[in-house]
Motif scaffolding. Sequence first.
Motif, PDB file in Angstrom:
ATOM      1  N   TRP A 148      42.336  38.892  38.192  1.00  0.00           N
ATOM      2  CA  TRP A 148      41.602  37.064  38.233  1.00  0.00           C
ATOM      3  C   TRP A 148      40.457  37.111  37.867  1.00  0.00           C
ATOM      4  O   TRP A 148      39.101  37.045  37.790  1.00  0.00           O
ATOM      5  CB  TRP A 148      41.782  37.184  39.552  1.00  0.00           C
ATOM      6  CG  TRP A 148      42.411  36.925  39.809  1.00  0.00           C
ATOM      7  CD1 TRP A 148      43.538  37.880  40.948  1.00  0.00           C
ATOM      8  CD2 TRP A 148      43.521  35.748  40.221  1.00  0.00           C
ATOM      9  NE1 TRP A 148      45.301  37.342  41.069  1.00  0.00           N
ATOM     10  CE2 TRP A 148      44.661  36.036  40.176  1.00  0.00           C
ATOM     11  CE3 TRP A 148      43.480  34.506  39.405  1.00  0.00           C
ATOM     12  CZ2 TRP A 148      45.852  34.979  40.718  1.00  0.00           C
ATOM     13  CZ3 TRP A 148      44.468  33.583  39.477  1.00  0.00           C
ATOM     14  CH2 TRP A 148      45.621  33.987  40.461  1.00  0.00           C
ATOM     15  N   GLY A 149      39.574  38.121  37.252  1.00  0.00           N
ATOM     16  CA  GLY A 149      38.478  38.349  36.750  1.00  0.00           C
ATOM     17  C   GLY A 149      37.334  38.926  37.883  1.00  0.00           C
ATOM     18  O   GLY A 149      37.497  38.645  38.682  1.00  0.00           O
ATOM     19  N   PRO A 150      36.102  39.668  37.615  1.00  0.00           N
ATOM     20  CA  PRO A 150      34.894  39.435  38.870  1.00  0.00           C
ATOM     21  C   PRO A 150      34.784  38.053  39.360  1.00  0.00           C
ATOM     22  O   PRO A 150      34.853  36.992  38.869  1.00  0.00           O
ATOM     23  CB  PRO A 150      34.038  40.079  37.785  1.00  0.00           C
ATOM     24  CG  PRO A 150      34.009  39.105  36.235  1.00  0.00           C
ATOM     25  CD  PRO A 150      35.287  39.309  35.786  1.00  0.00           C
ATOM     26  N   VAL A 151      34.375  38.893  40.334  1.00  0.00           N
ATOM     27  CA  VAL A 151      34.412  37.684  41.327  1.00  0.00           C
ATOM     28  C   VAL A 151      33.133  37.349  42.496  1.00  0.00           C
ATOM     29  O   VAL A 151      32.036  38.387  42.345  1.00  0.00           O
ATOM     30  CB  VAL A 151      35.118  38.378  43.080  1.00  0.00           C
ATOM     31  CG1 VAL A 151      34.840  36.659  43.977  1.00  0.00           C
ATOM     32  CG2 VAL A 151      36.685  37.657  42.438  1.00  0.00           C
ATOM     33  N   GLY A 152      31.748  36.166  42.134  1.00  0.00           N
ATOM     34  CA  GLY A 152      30.996  36.273  42.597  1.00  0.00           C
ATOM     35  C   GLY A 152      30.712  36.524  44.118  1.00  0.00           C
ATOM     36  O   GLY A 152      31.614  36.685  44.639  1.00  0.00           O
TER      37      GLY A 152
END
Length: 81
Positions: free
Chosen positions: A59-63
Amino acid sequence: MDTRRHKQSMSELKLRRLMEHNQRLREDLARPRIRVSEASASLIRYCKTTKDHLVPSVWGPVGKHEDPYAPQSGGKCCIIQ
């Protein structure tokens, strides 16, 4: 006479167990069911649309503001008045 009473009580016990088993089978039969293909499609749809913050490779990096597992900043623990 005692053996007759013992045989009768054993027969009643067997009958009661069979009746209980039959009731459990009826409850199992009445349980709502869906096809495996529908359940699989639903599970796949859920996995594709629900973002999992513990799998950033997918899902990619998460803020930090989106990540429920990130440590909370604020420094306030409790207030006593």
